[in-house]
Design a protein around this motif. Structure first.
Motif, short mmCIF file in Angstrom:
data_model
loop_
_atom_site.label_atom_id
_atom_site.label_comp_id
_atom_site.label_asym_id
_atom_site.label_seq_id
_atom_site.Cartn_x
_atom_site.Cartn_y
_atom_site.Cartn_z
N TYR A 38 -2.36 13.43 8.14
CA TYR A 38 -1.56 12.11 7.15
C TYR A 38 -0.25 11.68 6.96
N TYR A 90 -5.46 9.83 0.48
CA TYR A 90 -6.48 8.89 1.43
C TYR A 90 -6.74 7.72 1.01
N PHE A 149 -4.63 5.60 0.20
CA PHE A 149 -3.52 5.14 1.00
C PHE A 149 -4.62 4.22 2.10
N LEU A 150 -5.47 5.71 3.01
CA LEU A 150 -5.23 5.21 3.91
C LEU A 150 -6.71 3.99 4.30
N GLN A 151 -6.77 4.71 3.21
CA GLN A 151 -8.44 3.23 3.10
C GLN A 151 -8.24 2.14 2.14
N PHE A 154 1.08 9.95 10.39
CA PHE A 154 0.36 8.94 10.31
C PHE A 154 1.05 8.25 9.64
N LEU A 159 1.16 4.45 -3.11
CA LEU A 159 1.37 5.70 -2.93
C LEU A 159 1.84 6.45 -3.27
N ALA A 217 0.62 -1.18 0.12
CA ALA A 217 0.51 -0.09 0.13
C ALA A 217 0.79 1.59 -0.42
#
Lengths: 354, 354
Positions: free
Chosen positions: A328, B329, B331-333, A331, A20, A16
């Motif tokens: 973000y 976003y 990536f996060l989800q 995180f 990104l 993931a």
């Protein structure tokens, strides 16, 4: 009311994160730094570059600054700053705020700061020009990042504008700091990031940047290194590196993008995500151009001198916004990729060891 | 050249995600929606709200629209739209584009779309007003999100502005779609997000929003549900729900923020991250006010009618930027929190079942 979001996938965190790196380039950054031929409007700058956290180079925005011609003359600078004491940074090799092997323990890397010597400007300039020779035992770089332009170099204020007007309008504030950089081609600045929006204007010579977006934080291998600094010994006339006491640790990017041929293979195996990931953005900022270096971008900088042997640049730091992008980022970087099984370093497959 | 970034922690992905929910509020969003007393400049709007992806309510920005008084009169609307065919959405309970139990299999939730009936506007308005009574077997809502204002309702164009000028300047474009919403207090819109920047102007009545930032995507339990739609049976005179054939699956937020008292405990145990996480942002947008609803924010909407029994709103959708925020976003989800051991649902500790 459509719901176009991708459904959660079961893929590993590591893939993931690699996704990104790819997606931010495909969606927004492209493959090269955009080049504007004139100053943007404040709205355009905010919308097209600040909002998406995207660098650009701007030509023909500072052509009216008298600095562009005046500062090419050593005589002018020495006359204007004749009685000024300035801070000169001295290192053996041009690498200040960089990771170097500690002499007494070559397997240990430490974060080395320059020896800072206060001296009259004309002498400092002489040191800078003279130390461009490879035979010089040290390299001098005037580069205090403490708003030095408006303090140590205030005599030069009339030669430029006190702020970049369209940028100040975009950010809604004046610069927090303006820093002057005078160096030669032996100085380089190792990969790091700043918590500022940065407008970097080159006055004479050229600056060469490698830029990596904040999404790629795991490719920089930020680790803690013991702080050290160079000290000038009056006895030996040499710079020696000494670890700070009591110890202090500085988080810093581990990657040297240009390892020597003898260490290249080792560097690639130590930092595979850097060397096998997407290419950094390369750009050269020429005299008379401005680079917008967005907050939180990692940057590595080298320089080429003008015909007089020096590179002069001025950068305007504006306060950044600690907003959703920053949240973000925090995180993302809090994810400890090393402890994730799926993220075992990949061997750099295309490197043939030659 | 300081390096203020936090060092990577070994904390679990799950606690990192919870940290993100907290940090975005502490750094940028605060605890309530900012309220401006007049239209912002385009620069201010872009800098203070669009760039940080932060909602706001704006008063006194549309007070010159004749719609604010004219549209309170049914007579005016029916005269202007006397010969117009409009699309009316019919549901048994005011819940269109929402998760409902399939009648033939009550344990199965499906994503139910309204029955859409074309009819002359005066009749549609009558249906909307009449169906506000709890005894009505259906609820009518005029809410086509296909730029309907500029097509079906084009006779009303002179009563408002064709775009929100400062917003258009900020975004650098005109609205992609303008949608009209005429409903009563029985209609609600379930949690979802849109891939648009949204300026939502209330003309008469009030809209009540629950807003959740995109950082909180894991709190919405987005899952795929089989698509179904209501069909009106001429025989029975009733709406019946039918699953689409062939089946089609729609990703949708699973959370109902206002579960009935009999299902509340179950909902809390099914969706603990929603119910135990930070409170959603609540706001009421009154007649004459605009809500800036940033792209990718989850929103749930209810409404209160004016004295004539209806709520009328107009929203302007502007294209969003698919930039670094959107990449973060995605990536996060993409992180599948359910497959991460550390993220086992927490029991909602402060709920006492009463």
């Amino acid at each position: 009311m459509s719901e176009k979001g991708r459904k959660p996938s079961g893929s590993s965190i590591c893939s993931a994160i690699e996704g990104l790196w790819k997606e931010v380039r495909e969606l927004s950054l492209g493959t090269s730094i955009e080049h504007l031929q004139s100053a943007p409007s404040s709205l355009q700058f905010l919308r097209q570059f600040v909002l998406p956290n995207k660098p650009c180079i701007i030509s023909n925005a500072i052509q009216h600054w008298s600095a562009l011609s005046a500062w090419t003359e050593d005589e002018y600078l020495c006359r204007a700053l004749a009685d000024r004491q300035v801070s000169l940074h001295l290192t053996p090799d041009g690498r200040a705020d960089a990771l170097v092997h500690h002499p007494s323990s070559p397997s240990t890397l430490c974060f080395a700061s320059a020896h800072v010597q206060r001296m009259p400007f004309p002498l400092a300039l002489q040191y800078i020009v003279d130390s461009s020779s490879p035979s010089s035992p040290f390299v001098a770089y005037a580069q205090e990042q403490n708003d030095c332009f408006r303090s140590e170099y205030s005599q030069l204020l009339p030669d430029v504008e006190s702020h970049i007007s369209w940028a100040s309008e975009s950010f809604g504030c004046l610069p927090e700091a303006v820093n002057l950089w005078i160096g030669n081609q032996r100085s380089e600045t190792s990969f790091h990031k700043d918590h500022y929006e940065n407008l970097y204007a080159v006055i004479t010579g050229e600056k060469h940047f490698l830029l990596i977006p904040p999404t790629d934080v795991h490719r920089m291998y930020v680790r803690e290194y013991p702080a050290a600094s160079y000290n000038f010994s009056q006895e030996t006339g040499k710079l020696s590196l000494e670890l700070e006491k009591p110890s202090r640790y500085i988080p810093w990017c581990s990657v040297n993008p240009f390892p020597s041929s003898s260490t290249r293979e080792q560097q690639i195996s130590l930092f595979p995500r850097y060397f096998s990931g997407p290419e950094p953005f390369h750009c050269t900022v020429k005299a008379g151009e401005i680079l917008y270096l967005p907050s939180m971008w990692f940057h590595y900088v080298r320089q080429s001198p003008d015909s007089r042997g020096r590179t002069i640049a001025l950068n305007y730091w504006y306060d950044m916004r600690f907003d959703i992008k920053y949240a973000y980022y925090n995180f993302l970087q809090s994810i400890d990729i090393h402890s994730t099984k799926a993220c075992a370093p990949k061997v750099y497959e295309s490197y043939d060891g030659s």
